[in-house]
Design a protein around this motif. Structure first.
Motif, PDB file in Angstrom:
ATOM      1  N   ASN A  13       0.089   4.109  -2.338  1.00  0.00           N
ATOM      2  CA  ASN A  13       0.071   3.644  -0.960  1.00  0.00           C
ATOM      3  C   ASN A  13      -1.323   3.795  -0.366  1.00  0.00           C
ATOM      4  OD1 ASN A  13       0.401   4.708   2.124  1.00  0.00           O
ATOM      5  ND2 ASN A  13       1.757   2.993   1.685  1.00  0.00           N
ATOM      6  N   SER A  43       9.835   9.528   1.233  1.00  0.00           N
ATOM      7  CA  SER A  43       8.671  10.128   0.595  1.00  0.00           C
ATOM      8  C   SER A  43       7.532   9.137   0.411  1.00  0.00           C
ATOM      9  CB  SER A  43       9.066  10.717  -0.762  1.00  0.00           C
ATOM     10  OG  SER A  43       9.533   9.704  -1.621  1.00  0.00           O
ATOM     11  N   GLN A  77       4.815   7.085  -1.520  1.00  0.00           N
ATOM     12  CA  GLN A  77       4.777   6.459  -2.833  1.00  0.00           C
ATOM     13  C   GLN A  77       3.333   6.415  -3.327  1.00  0.00           C
ATOM     14  OE1 GLN A  77       7.276   5.482  -4.740  1.00  0.00           O
ATOM     15  NE2 GLN A  77       8.966   5.718  -3.289  1.00  0.00           N
ATOM     16  N   ASP A  78       3.125   6.908  -4.564  1.00  0.00           N
ATOM     17  CA  ASP A  78       1.781   6.891  -5.136  1.00  0.00           C
ATOM     18  C   ASP A  78       1.215   5.476  -5.130  1.00  0.00           C
ATOM     19  OD1 ASP A  78       1.813   9.581  -5.589  1.00  0.00           O
ATOM     20  OD2 ASP A  78       2.474   9.425  -7.676  1.00  0.00           O
ATOM     21  N   GLN A 105       8.381  -1.531  -0.452  1.00  0.00           N
ATOM     22  CA  GLN A 105       7.588  -0.347  -0.112  1.00  0.00           C
ATOM     23  C   GLN A 105       8.371   0.955  -0.258  1.00  0.00           C
ATOM     24  OE1 GLN A 105       4.750  -1.674   3.374  1.00  0.00           O
ATOM     25  NE2 GLN A 105       6.651  -2.844   3.404  1.00  0.00           N
ATOM     26  N   ASP A 106       9.704   0.874  -0.203  1.00  0.00           N
ATOM     27  CA  ASP A 106      10.508   2.059  -0.485  1.00  0.00           C
ATOM     28  C   ASP A 106      10.363   2.482  -1.944  1.00  0.00           C
ATOM     29  OD1 ASP A 106      11.618   2.795   1.914  1.00  0.00           O
ATOM     30  OD2 ASP A 106      13.318   1.437   1.730  1.00  0.00           O
ATOM     31  N   ASP A 107      10.241   1.492  -2.823  1.00  0.00           N
ATOM     32  CA  ASP A 107      10.282   1.758  -4.261  1.00  0.00           C
ATOM     33  C   ASP A 107       8.909   1.791  -4.919  1.00  0.00           C
ATOM     34  OD1 ASP A 107      13.033   1.720  -3.941  1.00  0.00           O
ATOM     35  OD2 ASP A 107      13.236  -0.369  -4.564  1.00  0.00           O
ATOM     36  N   PHE A 108       7.896   1.245  -4.255  1.00  0.00           N
ATOM     37  CA  PHE A 108       6.578   1.129  -4.879  1.00  0.00           C
ATOM     38  C   PHE A 108       5.487   1.468  -3.863  1.00  0.00           C
ATOM     39  CE2 PHE A 108       9.464  -2.035  -6.693  1.00  0.00           C
ATOM     40  CZ  PHE A 108       9.498  -1.637  -8.021  1.00  0.00           C
ATOM     41  N   GLY A 109       4.339   1.895  -4.379  1.00  0.00           N
ATOM     42  CA  GLY A 109       3.222   2.241  -3.513  1.00  0.00           C
ATOM     43  C   GLY A 109       2.467   1.020  -3.063  1.00  0.00           C
TER      44      GLY A 109
END
Length: 628
Positions: free
Chosen positions: A460, A455, A457-458, A362-366
Motif C-alpha cells: 500500500n 489491516s 496490506q503490504d 484493496q481489502d485483499d491486495f496492497g
C-alpha cells in the motif's frame, strides 16, 4: 471475429433474460428481455414496447467502469492502475496491471488467463454486442405496425436515435483504445462474406460524429426522472465534443507521427492518426461542437454542476459551505443517478454489490493512490501544495498547511466529522482515502503500516481509493451507475477546444474552468495565461476532477504525456499512533511498488493497445497497431 460481429437473430433470442431484467432506465425500468423461445421478427417488433426490449440489449452492453462481472477488463482491476495516479498489487494470475503493464509483457499473443488482462482486448469486449443490437433494432424498427396500440412516429424516431447513440458510444470507446476499427454499418446476414477491412482513424471519428449528428434532432434535450438513463441530445452533443477533442489532440493531429511505424501512412499511419499534418481545423470543429452544446443548454436548461448546500453558519456573514459540504456535492456528481450533472449514465444492475469488487481490490491486495497524484491537489484556498513539502515535520507550516487535516489542541487528528477540518482541495478526500480519514465502514482507513482491523496490506502506498467506496456502509445504499460523461467534463472539453482553436483562453474558456473549481470552493485561475499555460491548467484540473473515472489514461495518451509514464511513482510510509483508528501519524516518502518497465526505455507504442494476433489471423481485415 465472426462470433464477435455476426449479427444473428438467434444471438438476440438467446440473450439471457437476467441481464436485461437487471437494467433499469428510470424509475419504472424497461420491459423484460426478449423471450428466449418462440420469438420472431414480427413478435419482437410487434409494438414500440416490444422493440424496446431489443434496444435495451444495446444499452446493456455499453462500457462500464466499475469492477464487476460484466467483463474482465484489466483482469478485474481498474484502468487508473496503469496511470500515474494509482498502483495495484493484485498479484493474481491474469491481473493486467501487474502481469502485462508494469512488466512490459503486453503483446499481441496474450492468451490463457492473461487474455482479458489488457485495458482493451479487441474481439473480446462488449462493444460489438452493442453494435449488434443497435443495428438489429434500426433495420427492423419499421416493422412495427402503425396500427399497433402504442405506435407513435415521433417516439419511434427517438428510439432509432437512441440506437444510433449506442453505436456512437461503442465506437468512441473502441477508437480511444485502438485507433481505427472495422465499422459495421448494417445487420450482417449469415450468408455474407466475412470481410470487414479496418477503417481509418479519420473514418472512425467521422462515423461517430455522424451518428451523433443524425441522432440529435430526434432526441429530447433532457428526460424526466421516469426515463432517467435514456440517451439525450445533450449526450449526443457532449460525446461529439469529447471525440473531436480526442481526435484534435497532438498524438493524433500532428506533423510528426507519434510512433516511427505510423510514418508509413498507407499501411499504418492512416489507421492511427487523423491526417499526415497538423490540422487546426479539427480544433475549430471541436469549438463548434462546444458552441452547439452551450446553445442547447441556453435553450433547454436542466444541466449544471451539482452545488454544495451550506451547513455552516457564521454569526456575521451567515451560511457558508464547509469543506464537507463541497465534498458531498462532488460525491453526488459522480455517484448519484439522475442529477443535473449526469450526461451519459450506464447501468447494469440496481444491486449495491456492484461496489464490492472495488473494495475487495484493496481489502485483499496492497493497492493505493500515488503521492505523485496526491501532491497535485492544492490547499483549500487554491495555493499549490509544495513539491518540497517536509514530510518529516508535517505540522511546521501551521494548522492550515498541514498535509491533510487541521490538528486539534493536543496536536492529534480528530476523526469525528464534526471536529476535524480538511486542509486541501475537497476532491482529494473523495478520490483518495488519506491517513486519518474514514474509509468504507466508518473506521479510519488502513493506510498506515501498523493498522489493524482492517489491516494494512503490504505494498500500500499510504493511500487508498475512496471514490465509489465513500466512507460509510450506508453511503453505498443507492443503485450504482457508471457516469460515462458528466457536465463537468463538457465544461473542461469546451474550455480546451476554445483555448486550442483561439490560440489562448478567452473569458468563456476561463469561466468554464473556474466553474468546475468554484463548485469545490477553489478560487479562479490566474487571468492572462498563454495557450500552453491554460492547457496545463486544464490537464491538471482534469486530474483533480476525474480520478477513477477513466479519464487520466486517455489524457496521457492524447497529449503524449511521456513524463506521466516514465516518472518514478512514490508513496508514503505511514506509521500511526495506535493500531486502530489512529489519530496522528509520521510520514516518510518511499518508492511505490512494484516499479514499472516504463521508467526505462518507454515506447510510445503503449498509446494504443495491441490487436490480438488471433484476430488478425482470421483474415477479415483487421491490422496491427504501431510497435506491436
Amino acid at each position: 471475429m465472426k462470433k464477435t460481429i455476426q449479427i444473428l437473430i438467434i444471438a438476440l433470442l438467446a440473450v439471457g433474460a437476467a441481464s436485461c431484467e437487471s437494467l433499469k432506465l428510470g424509475d419504472a425500468g424497461l420491459s423484460r428481455a426478449p423471450e428466449t423461445s418462440g420469438a420472431t421478427l414480427d413478435t419482437l417488433f410487434a409494438s414500440i414496447k416490444d422493440a424496446d426490449k431489443v434496444l435495451t440489449s444495446a444499452y446493456y452492453y455499453l462500457p462500464y467502469g466499475l469492477i464487476s462481472d460484466f467483463d474482465s477488463k484489466m483482469g478485474k482491476d481498474i484502468l487508473e492502475s496503469i496511470t500515474d495516479h494509482f498502483v495495484s498489487n493484485k498479484h493474481t494470475e491474469g491481473d493486467g496491471p501487474n502481469d502485462l503493464y508494469y512488466t512490459g509483457a503486453l503483446g499481441a499473443n496474450i492468451s490463457g488467463d492473461s487474455a482479458g488482462g489488457e485495458a482493451y482486448r479487441f474481439g473480446g469486449e462488449k462493444d460489438y454486442n452493442t453494435i449488434r443490437y443497435a443495428w438489429f433494432f434500426l433495420e427492423n424498427a419499421d416493422r412495427i405496425p402503425e396500427n399497433s396500440k402504442d405506435f407513435n412516429a415521433a417516439e419511434l424516431a427517438r428510439k432509432k436515435a437512441e440506437a444510433k447513440m449506442c453505436l456512437a458510444i461503442a465506437y468512441a470507446n473502441m477508437v480511444r483504445y485502438l485507433g481505427g476499427v472495422p465499422i459495421i454499418d448494417h445487420h450482417i446476414e449469415t450468408s455474407e462474406e466475412m470481410h470487414f477491412p479496418r477503417n481509418t482513424f479519420a473514418e472512425t471519428i467521422d462515423f461517430i460524429v455522424r451518428m451523433c449528428d443524425e441522432a440529435a434532432p430526434d432526441l429530447p434535450w433532457s428526460v424526466p426522472a421516469t426515463e432517467d438513463g435514456r440517451l439525450t441530445r445533450a449526450a449526443a452533443y457532449g460525446l461529439k465534443l469529447r471525440i473531436l477533442c480526442f481526435a484534435a489532440s497532438p498524438t493524433f493531429n500532428s506533423d510528426t507521427p507519434w510512433h516511427p511505424a505510423a510514418a508509413d501512412w498507407e499501411n499504418m499511419g492512416k489507421y492511427v492518426r487523423y491526417g499526415q499534418n497538423y490540422d487546426k481545423g479539427l480544433w475549430d470543429k471541436a469549438k463548434a461542437a462546444a458552441d452547439e452544446f452551450m446553445s442547447g443548454l441556453a435553450s433547454g436548461g436542466f444541466y449544471g454542476l451539482v452545488q454544495a448546500v451550506p451547513t455552516g453558519v457564521d454569526p456575521v456573514n451567515g451560511p457558508y459551505c464547509t469543506p464537507r459540504d463541497y465534498r458531498l456535492a462532488y460525491r453526488d456528481a459522480y455517484n448519484k443517478r439522475g442529477t443535473i450533472e449526469s450526461i451519459i449514465s450506464v447501468r447494469k444492475s440496481n444491486s449495491t454489490s456492484y461496489h464490492d469488487k472495488n473494495m475487495d481490490l484493496q481489502d485483499d491486495f496492497g493497492c493505493g493512490a500515488t503521492l505523485n497524484w496526491v501532491n497535485k491537489f492544492p490547499y483549500a484556498d487554491g495555493t499549490p501544495f509544495p513539491e518540497d513539502f517536509d514530510w518529516s515535520n508535517p505540522t511546521s507550516g501551521g494548522p492550515d498547511r498541514n498535509p491533510f487535516f487541521k490538528a486539534d489542541v493536543q496536536g492529534q487528528l480528530n476523526v469525528d466529522n464534526s471536529l476535524f477540518t480538511e486542509t486541501r482541495d475537497p476532491r482529494l478526500y473523495e478520490n483518495v482515502c488519506v491517513p486519518g480519514d474514514k474509509w468504507k465502514n466508518g473506521n479510519v482507513g488502513p493506510t498506515y503500516t501498523n493498522a489493524k482491523s482492517p489491516s494494512f496490506q503490504d505494498g500500500n502506498t499510504g493511500f487508498l481509493q475512496m471514490k465509489f467506496i465513500m466512507q460509510q456502509d450506508n453511503d453505498r445504499n443507492t443503485p450504482p451507475h457508471w457516469c460515462l460523461m458528466r457536465y463537468a467534463e463538457v465544461l473542461l472539453n469546451a474550455a480546451e477546444a476554445y483555448n486550442e482553436s483561439n490560440g489562448g483562453p478567452d473569458a468563456k474558456a476561463e469561466s468554464w474552468l473556474n466553474a468546475v473549481r468554484a463548485r469545490v470552493g477553489l478560487p479562479p485561475v490566474a487571468t492572462g495565461m498563454t495557450k500552453e499555460q491554460f492547457r496545463d491548467a486544464l490537464i491538471l484540473e482534469r486530474e483533480l476532477e476525474f480520478g477513477f473515472e477513466e479519464v487520466r489514461w486517455f489524457d496521457m495518451v492524447r497529449w503524449g504525456l511521456k513524463d506521466a509514464f516514465t516518472t518514478k511513482l512514490k508513496g508514503l510510509d505511514v506509521v500511526g499512533n495506535k493500531s486502530a483508528n489512529s489519530t496522528s501519524f509520521t510520514f516518510k516518502v518511499k518508492d511505490a511498488y512494484p516499479p514499472r518497465a516504463w521508467y526505462n526505455g518507454f515506447d510510445t507504442k503503449w498509446y494504443l493497445t495491441p490487436i490480438p494476433a488471433v484476430e488478425i489471423n482470421k483474415g477479415y481485415g483487421m491490422t496491427q497497431n504501431p510497435g506491436w
